[in-house]
Design an enzyme around this catalytic site. Structure first.
Site, PDB file in Angstrom:
ATOM      1  N   LEU A 116       1.983 -14.357   2.915  1.00 55.25           N
ATOM      2  CA  LEU A 116       1.593 -14.904   4.212  1.00 55.25           C
ATOM      3  C   LEU A 116       1.088 -13.780   5.109  1.00 55.25           C
ATOM      4  CD1 LEU A 116       4.347 -17.555   4.943  1.00 55.25           C
ATOM      5  CD2 LEU A 116       2.353 -17.670   3.449  1.00 55.25           C
ATOM      6  N   GLY A 161       4.679 -14.860  -0.344  1.00 54.58           N
ATOM      7  CA  GLY A 161       3.776 -16.016  -0.469  1.00 54.58           C
ATOM      8  C   GLY A 161       2.824 -15.895  -1.650  1.00 54.58           C
ATOM      9  N   ASN A 165      10.309 -11.328  -1.563  1.00 54.03           N
ATOM     10  CA  ASN A 165      10.960 -10.173  -0.909  1.00 54.03           C
ATOM     11  C   ASN A 165      11.261 -10.420   0.569  1.00 54.03           C
ATOM     12  OD1 ASN A 165       8.206 -10.242  -0.302  1.00 54.03           O
ATOM     13  ND2 ASN A 165       8.155  -8.085   0.208  1.00 54.03           N
ATOM     14  N   GLU A 166      11.315 -11.695   0.977  1.00 54.64           N
ATOM     15  CA  GLU A 166      11.452 -12.007   2.406  1.00 54.64           C
ATOM     16  C   GLU A 166      12.601 -11.268   3.082  1.00 54.64           C
ATOM     17  OE1 GLU A 166      10.423 -14.100   0.185  1.00 54.64           O
ATOM     18  OE2 GLU A 166       8.832 -15.328   1.054  1.00 54.64           O
TER      19      GLU A 166
HETATM   20  C1  LIG Z   1      19.414 -21.760   9.371  1.00 54.96           C
HETATM   21  C2  LIG Z   1      18.299 -20.998   8.785  1.00 54.96           C
HETATM   22  C3  LIG Z   1      16.967 -21.562   9.167  1.00 54.96           C
HETATM   23  C4  LIG Z   1      15.926 -20.842   8.375  1.00 54.96           C
HETATM   24  C5  LIG Z   1      14.582 -21.309   8.660  1.00 54.96           C
HETATM   25  C6  LIG Z   1      13.641 -20.581   7.756  1.00 54.96           C
HETATM   26  C7  LIG Z   1      12.304 -20.520   8.381  1.00 54.96           C
HETATM   27  C8  LIG Z   1      11.350 -19.672   7.573  1.00 54.96           C
HETATM   28  C9  LIG Z   1      11.380 -18.225   7.927  1.00 54.96           C
HETATM   29  C10 LIG Z   1      10.087 -17.510   7.699  1.00 54.96           C
HETATM   30  C11 LIG Z   1       9.594 -17.647   6.313  1.00 54.96           C
HETATM   31  C12 LIG Z   1       8.405 -16.795   6.113  1.00 54.96           C
HETATM   32  C13 LIG Z   1       8.091 -16.643   4.660  1.00 54.96           C
HETATM   33  C14 LIG Z   1       7.204 -15.464   4.492  1.00 54.96           C
HETATM   34  C15 LIG Z   1       6.490 -15.280   3.420  1.00 54.96           C
HETATM   35  C16 LIG Z   1       5.570 -14.119   3.294  1.00 54.96           C
HETATM   36  O1  LIG Z   1       4.726 -14.123   2.447  1.00 54.96           O
HETATM   37  S1  LIG Z   1       5.717 -12.804   4.390  1.00 54.96           S
HETATM   38  C17 LIG Z   1       4.607 -11.549   3.800  1.00 54.96           C
HETATM   39  C18 LIG Z   1       5.309 -10.663   2.834  1.00 54.96           C
HETATM   40  N1  LIG Z   1       4.404  -9.722   2.261  1.00 54.96           N
HETATM   41  C19 LIG Z   1       4.714  -8.452   2.030  1.00 54.96           C
HETATM   42  O2  LIG Z   1       5.812  -8.018   2.254  1.00 54.96           O
HETATM   43  C20 LIG Z   1       3.623  -7.563   1.480  1.00 54.96           C
HETATM   44  C21 LIG Z   1       3.279  -6.481   2.416  1.00 54.96           C
HETATM   45  N2  LIG Z   1       2.206  -5.677   1.897  1.00 54.96           N
HETATM   46  C22 LIG Z   1       2.371  -4.741   0.940  1.00 54.96           C
HETATM   47  O3  LIG Z   1       3.435  -4.525   0.411  1.00 54.96           O
HETATM   48  C23 LIG Z   1       1.152  -3.958   0.555  1.00 54.96           C
HETATM   49  O4  LIG Z   1       0.194  -4.112   1.566  1.00 54.96           O
HETATM   50  C24 LIG Z   1       0.542  -4.394  -0.794  1.00 54.96           C
HETATM   51  C25 LIG Z   1       0.278  -5.868  -0.864  1.00 54.96           C
HETATM   52  C26 LIG Z   1       1.465  -3.963  -1.942  1.00 54.96           C
HETATM   53  C27 LIG Z   1      -0.812  -3.637  -0.952  1.00 54.96           C
HETATM   54  O5  LIG Z   1      -0.619  -2.268  -0.798  1.00 54.96           O
HETATM   55  P1  LIG Z   1      -1.900  -1.335  -0.516  1.00 54.96           P
HETATM   56  O6  LIG Z   1      -2.966  -1.633  -1.489  1.00 54.96           O
HETATM   57  O7  LIG Z   1      -1.373   0.062  -0.465  1.00 54.96           O
HETATM   58  O8  LIG Z   1      -2.459  -1.814   0.886  1.00 54.96           O
HETATM   59  P2  LIG Z   1      -1.868  -1.478   2.354  1.00 54.96           P
HETATM   60  O9  LIG Z   1      -2.445  -0.207   2.815  1.00 54.96           O
HETATM   61  O10 LIG Z   1      -0.394  -1.590   2.336  1.00 54.96           O
HETATM   62  O11 LIG Z   1      -2.425  -2.708   3.187  1.00 54.96           O
HETATM   63  C28 LIG Z   1      -3.798  -2.789   3.593  1.00 54.96           C
HETATM   64  C29 LIG Z   1      -3.868  -3.459   4.930  1.00 54.96           C
HETATM   65  O12 LIG Z   1      -3.393  -4.798   4.793  1.00 54.96           O
HETATM   66  C30 LIG Z   1      -2.327  -5.037   5.742  1.00 54.96           C
HETATM   67  N3  LIG Z   1      -1.384  -6.001   5.154  1.00 54.96           N
HETATM   68  C31 LIG Z   1      -0.701  -5.858   4.025  1.00 54.96           C
HETATM   69  N4  LIG Z   1       0.049  -6.958   3.803  1.00 54.96           N
HETATM   70  C32 LIG Z   1      -0.169  -7.798   4.830  1.00 54.96           C
HETATM   71  C33 LIG Z   1       0.314  -9.117   5.144  1.00 54.96           C
HETATM   72  N5  LIG Z   1       1.184  -9.766   4.366  1.00 54.96           N
HETATM   73  N6  LIG Z   1      -0.116  -9.667   6.290  1.00 54.96           N
HETATM   74  C34 LIG Z   1      -0.988  -9.024   7.090  1.00 54.96           C
HETATM   75  N7  LIG Z   1      -1.490  -7.791   6.823  1.00 54.96           N
HETATM   76  C35 LIG Z   1      -1.081  -7.178   5.706  1.00 54.96           C
HETATM   77  C36 LIG Z   1      -1.735  -3.662   5.970  1.00 54.96           C
HETATM   78  O13 LIG Z   1      -1.040  -3.632   7.183  1.00 54.96           O
HETATM   79  C37 LIG Z   1      -2.980  -2.796   5.976  1.00 54.96           C
HETATM   80  O14 LIG Z   1      -3.592  -2.986   7.253  1.00 54.96           O
HETATM   81  P3  LIG Z   1      -4.407  -1.813   7.965  1.00 54.96           P
HETATM   82  O15 LIG Z   1      -3.460  -0.663   8.122  1.00 54.96           O
HETATM   83  O16 LIG Z   1      -4.848  -2.389   9.265  1.00 54.96           O
HETATM   84  O17 LIG Z   1      -5.552  -1.493   7.029  1.00 54.96           O
END
Ligand SMILES: CCCCCCCCCCCCC/C=C/C(=O)SCCNC(=O)CCNC(=O)[C@H](O)C(C)(C)COP(=O)(O)OP(=O)(O)OC[C@H]1O[C@@H](n2cnc3c(N)ncnc32)[C@H](O)[C@@H]1OP(=O)(O)O
Length: 292
Positions: free
Chosen positions: A98, A143, A167-168
């Site tokens: 996400l 996601g 990994n949330e």
């Molecule tokens: C009573 C209880 C009630 C509970 C109710 C529950 C409600 C629900 C709660 C909420 C549920 C939400 C569920 C969420 C699901 C998700 O999917 S959250 C997202 C999780 N994702 C991650 O953790 C991945 C993060 N990213 C990375 O690990 C790395 O970026 C990568 C994918 C491994 C790639 O690495 P690399 O090639 O080295 O690129 P980077 O330099 O790291 O990234 C490039 C740019 O992209 C940006 N970016 C990366 N990931 C994201 C993202 N997910 N969203 C937005 N942007 C992202 C990163 O910041 C870099 O940006 P710039 O620096 O601007 O270039």
């Protein structure tokens, strides 16, 4: 046959499909592409390959999800296609999950709209009548992993950097119950309990061991493997396979469908909390600083 599909897409009016284009491919099949979702049809085989193209990391923004939902609807309603291969056009990344920017610093109406789209893509993929094979050619956290988990079969490229999992908890957030249900259905309760609590991201060998993926292959064989798996699945008569798929998945999907609005409200109130906003901002900041 539409045993599972045919639900309405509830999306914000006026979302653009960008530079969507529909042309005819060499084999006469319609080829359609939007800005971020590339579709390569093989009408003779009845297979469409969807390539996710939202650089740099295929994060699932609202616009990207909307394009993907529309694309899936078109394919679902086009009798030419019986199978989809889901893969990425971004080198080394299947999907970063996400888009954290959709969940940070926005208003409750935006969070609600975003979450509805997240629910919708999951329902569309999970309940598809078609055979879905994920050709996971990159990292696949949260996601991104969920999208792969909706598929009928997962092939992962053998690269230790291509980790997959929900990994949330590492972000200080919680995988919703339907993410959890999908994972439990795939790897079983005990393994899911541990994986979810610890926010585990599995490298290929471990992902295969735990059952998160069905096959690990050298990177250059990922598409050919997905095609050969697909032909095996397409050899089964559609009606029998679709009814079986429905029988296996309906209860899990109904669990969400029956409480969709409450799930949106839960998400909005959870994500709006100051402490959660703070955690997400810190995580985003860490991602940005990683480079420097
Ligand atoms: C009573 C209880 C009630 C509970 C109710 C529950 C409600 C629900 C709660 C909420 C549920 C939400 C569920 C969420 C699901 C998700 O999917 S959250 C997202 C999780 N994702 C991650 O953790 C991945 C993060 N990213 C990375 O690990 C790395 O970026 C990568 C994918 C491994 C790639 O690495 P690399 O090639 O080295 O690129 P980077 O330099 O790291 O990234 C490039 C740019 O992209 C940006 N970016 C990366 N990931 C994201 C993202 N997910 N969203 C937005 N942007 C992202 C990163 O910041 C870099 O940006 P710039 O620096 O601007 O270039």
């Amino acid at each position: 046959m539409a045993l599972l599909a045919g639900r309405t897409v509830l999306l914000r009016a006026g979302v653009r499909l960008g530079a969507e284009a529909a042309t005819r491919g060499g084999n006469g099949a319609r080829r359609f592409a939007s800005h971020r979702v590339l579709v390569e049809p093989d009408a003779a085989a009845g297979i469409a390959t969807i390539k996710l193209k939202n650089p740099p990391v295929n994060s699932l923004s609202l616009e990207f999800l909307t394009e993907l939902i529309i694309c899936l609807e078109k394919l679902e309603n086009d009798k030419t296609f019986r199978g989809i291969i889901l893969t990425s056009d971004c080198p080394g990344i299947f999907s970063a999950g996400l888009d954290l920017r959709e969940m940070c610093g926005k208003n409750p109406a935006h969070y609600a709209e975003y979450w509805r789209a997240v629910q919708e893509i999951w329902l569309k993929l999970y309940l598809s009548n078609m055979v879905l094979v994920a050709a996971i050619n990159g990292a696949s956290p949260a996601g991104g992993c969920l999208m792969a988990l909706t598929c009928d079969y997962r092939v992962l490229a053998d690269n230790p950097r291509y980790r997959i999992g929900l990994n949330e908890t590492l972000l200080g957030i919680i995988a919703p119950f339907w993410f959890k249900d999908n994972l439990v259905n795939t790897i079983g309760h005990r393994a899911a309990d541990r994986a979810l609590q610890l926010g585990l991201l599995f490298p290929p060998t471990e992902a295969l061991q735990v059952g998160m993926v069905d096959q690990v292959v050298p990177e250059d064989q990922i598409h050919s493997t997905a095609l050969s798996v697909m032909s095996q699945w397409l050899a089964i008569p559609d009606h029998a396979r679709q009814l079986t798929k429905s029988m296996m998945r309906k209860a899990t999907a109904d669990h969400l469908i029956k409480q969709r609005e409450a799930d949106i409200q839960n998400f909005v109130s959870f994500i709006s909390k100051d402490s959660i906003q703070k955690s997400l901002q810190v995580y985003l900041e860490k991602l940005k600083q990683k480079k420097h």
